[in-house]
Design a protein around this motif. Sequence first.
Motif, PDB file in Angstrom:
ATOM      1  N   SER A 149      17.118 -37.701 124.022  1.00  0.00           N
ATOM      2  CA  SER A 149      17.971 -37.336 122.898  1.00  0.00           C
ATOM      3  C   SER A 149      19.297 -38.083 122.953  1.00  0.00           C
ATOM      4  CB  SER A 149      18.218 -35.820 122.911  1.00  0.00           C
ATOM      5  OG  SER A 149      19.026 -35.427 121.819  1.00  0.00           O
ATOM      6  N   ASN A 150      19.840 -38.243 124.157  1.00  0.00           N
ATOM      7  CA  ASN A 150      21.097 -38.960 124.319  1.00  0.00           C
ATOM      8  C   ASN A 150      20.962 -40.402 123.842  1.00  0.00           C
ATOM      9  OD1 ASN A 150      23.909 -38.999 125.703  1.00  0.00           O
ATOM     10  ND2 ASN A 150      22.883 -40.786 126.543  1.00  0.00           N
ATOM     11  N   ALA A 151      19.810 -41.014 124.114  1.00  0.00           N
ATOM     12  CA  ALA A 151      19.593 -42.397 123.683  1.00  0.00           C
ATOM     13  C   ALA A 151      19.623 -42.502 122.160  1.00  0.00           C
ATOM     14  CB  ALA A 151      18.261 -42.912 124.226  1.00  0.00           C
ATOM     15  N   PHE A 152      19.014 -41.533 121.487  1.00  0.00           N
ATOM     16  CA  PHE A 152      18.996 -41.575 120.028  1.00  0.00           C
ATOM     17  C   PHE A 152      20.359 -41.212 119.432  1.00  0.00           C
ATOM     18  CE2 PHE A 152      14.384 -41.118 120.743  1.00  0.00           C
ATOM     19  CZ  PHE A 152      13.928 -42.127 119.899  1.00  0.00           C
ATOM     20  N   GLU A 153      21.044 -40.260 120.040  1.00  0.00           N
ATOM     21  CA  GLU A 153      22.311 -39.775 119.480  1.00  0.00           C
ATOM     22  C   GLU A 153      23.451 -40.758 119.669  1.00  0.00           C
ATOM     23  OE1 GLU A 153      23.423 -35.928 120.876  1.00  0.00           O
ATOM     24  OE2 GLU A 153      21.485 -35.036 120.415  1.00  0.00           O
ATOM     25  N   HIS A 154      23.521 -41.408 120.823  1.00  0.00           N
ATOM     26  CA  HIS A 154      24.728 -42.136 121.189  1.00  0.00           C
ATOM     27  C   HIS A 154      24.534 -43.640 121.391  1.00  0.00           C
ATOM     28  CE1 HIS A 154      26.107 -38.116 121.646  1.00  0.00           C
ATOM     29  NE2 HIS A 154      25.431 -37.896 122.745  1.00  0.00           N
ATOM     30  N   SER A 155      23.329 -44.077 121.687  1.00  0.00           N
ATOM     31  CA  SER A 155      23.172 -45.485 122.044  1.00  0.00           C
ATOM     32  C   SER A 155      23.065 -46.397 120.831  1.00  0.00           C
ATOM     33  CB  SER A 155      21.925 -45.675 122.916  1.00  0.00           C
ATOM     34  OG  SER A 155      20.745 -45.600 122.125  1.00  0.00           O
ATOM     35  N   GLU A 156      22.754 -45.793 119.664  1.00  0.00           N
ATOM     36  CA  GLU A 156      22.550 -46.574 118.443  1.00  0.00           C
ATOM     37  C   GLU A 156      21.431 -47.597 118.639  1.00  0.00           C
ATOM     38  OE1 GLU A 156      26.301 -48.193 117.193  1.00  0.00           O
ATOM     39  OE2 GLU A 156      27.325 -46.267 117.394  1.00  0.00           O
ATOM     40  N   THR A 157      20.391 -47.207 119.377  1.00  0.00           N
ATOM     41  CA  THR A 157      19.276 -48.112 119.611  1.00  0.00           C
ATOM     42  C   THR A 157      18.573 -48.431 118.298  1.00  0.00           C
ATOM     43  OG1 THR A 157      17.114 -48.346 120.675  1.00  0.00           O
ATOM     44  CG2 THR A 157      17.869 -46.088 120.239  1.00  0.00           C
ATOM     45  N   PRO A 158      18.356 -49.699 117.993  1.00  0.00           N
ATOM     46  CA  PRO A 158      17.735 -50.058 116.716  1.00  0.00           C
ATOM     47  C   PRO A 158      16.219 -49.914 116.719  1.00  0.00           C
ATOM     48  CG  PRO A 158      18.238 -52.044 117.944  1.00  0.00           C
ATOM     49  CD  PRO A 158      18.780 -50.885 118.758  1.00  0.00           C
ATOM     50  N   ILE A 159      15.627 -49.744 117.900  1.00  0.00           N
ATOM     51  CA  ILE A 159      14.163 -49.754 117.974  1.00  0.00           C
ATOM     52  C   ILE A 159      13.607 -48.561 118.741  1.00  0.00           C
ATOM     53  CG2 ILE A 159      13.847 -52.245 117.708  1.00  0.00           C
ATOM     54  CD1 ILE A 159      13.817 -52.449 120.768  1.00  0.00           C
ATOM     55  N   GLY A 160      14.459 -47.627 119.152  1.00  0.00           N
ATOM     56  CA  GLY A 160      13.971 -46.429 119.810  1.00  0.00           C
ATOM     57  C   GLY A 160      13.960 -46.507 121.322  1.00  0.00           C
ATOM     58  N   VAL A 161      13.077 -45.705 121.920  1.00  0.00           N
ATOM     59  CA  VAL A 161      13.001 -45.551 123.374  1.00  0.00           C
ATOM     60  C   VAL A 161      11.586 -45.881 123.836  1.00  0.00           C
ATOM     61  CG1 VAL A 161      13.294 -43.961 125.312  1.00  0.00           C
ATOM     62  CG2 VAL A 161      14.782 -43.765 123.311  1.00  0.00           C
TER      63      VAL A 161
END
Length: 294
Positions: A149-161
């Motif tokens: 969840s932290n990766a999606f909320e804060h990292s602004e990853t354009p392609i997910g996890v």
Amino acid sequence: MKKVIHLTTYNDYRGDFQSLFMLYNEVISCNEDIEFNFSKCNFLRPNAVAFIGGLARLIEQNQRAVTFDWHSVKNDAVMANLCQNGFANSFNHTSSGWDGNSIPYREDPVNDMNGVMDYLTFNWIGKGWVQVSDPLKDAIVGRMWEIYSNAFEHSETPIGVFSCGQLFRRHNRLILSTVDFGKGIPCSVRDFLVKKGVDPEKVSRLSSGVCLNWAFTRGNTTCNAMVARGLGLDLLKEFFQVNQGKLEIYSNDGYAIVDKDGERFENCNINFSGTIVHITLCCDETIYRFGNEV
């Protein structure tokens, strides 16, 4: 034009992660289509599988073609592993995965709480390779979900996890890696502190190791919700230490490790715009449970 990238052998020592970050920098610095070649590869640990899969999707996100030369695989064990965990099938190989010692390769382009919880429960901690009580299992899965969840909320990853894992029976070790290609935890921490009014010049001098330490601290969070979770790592840290396992995080040029010797936060020589969470558990005879369980 097409650039051929020769993948080598990737384990999960510090030097192997640095090799993956060098691969990342090589790929994003060119504007050509990419073909990955396996002729020099004799081993791929789950961290490399998840990382290379995510890197391939990042190439596609940048409007370039990416292919894997499956005919170049010379090592039968490498091919079998990539087929078993489903990586090969995700990249146009005809094989399908099967239930074995792998935690399947998984792509989460969007936040899928139920899917991730099931993946962690039934393919990782609930597989029976590590003996944990049901209450502790549920708690561990919940804390791991916070990492996603932290990766999606804060990292602004354009392609997910991206995730992958494996049981190494000979060494009694269970490994799980998650990778995102966002802006990284230290960068997120610095942005948050500036928004909270901390002097930008002072913030700019904070090393990535110091920023990771901040993120690990109970009560610190960059989440907008009024939840002080410090990455949700308190229970995980205790479990890894009791289990004689370890939790490692690489983000930007920072490195964090939690193991039986405690916590350390350092800086690396190579920068990676993203975050890798790498977990190693010991598969011993111990049955792990909360202290108040009968």
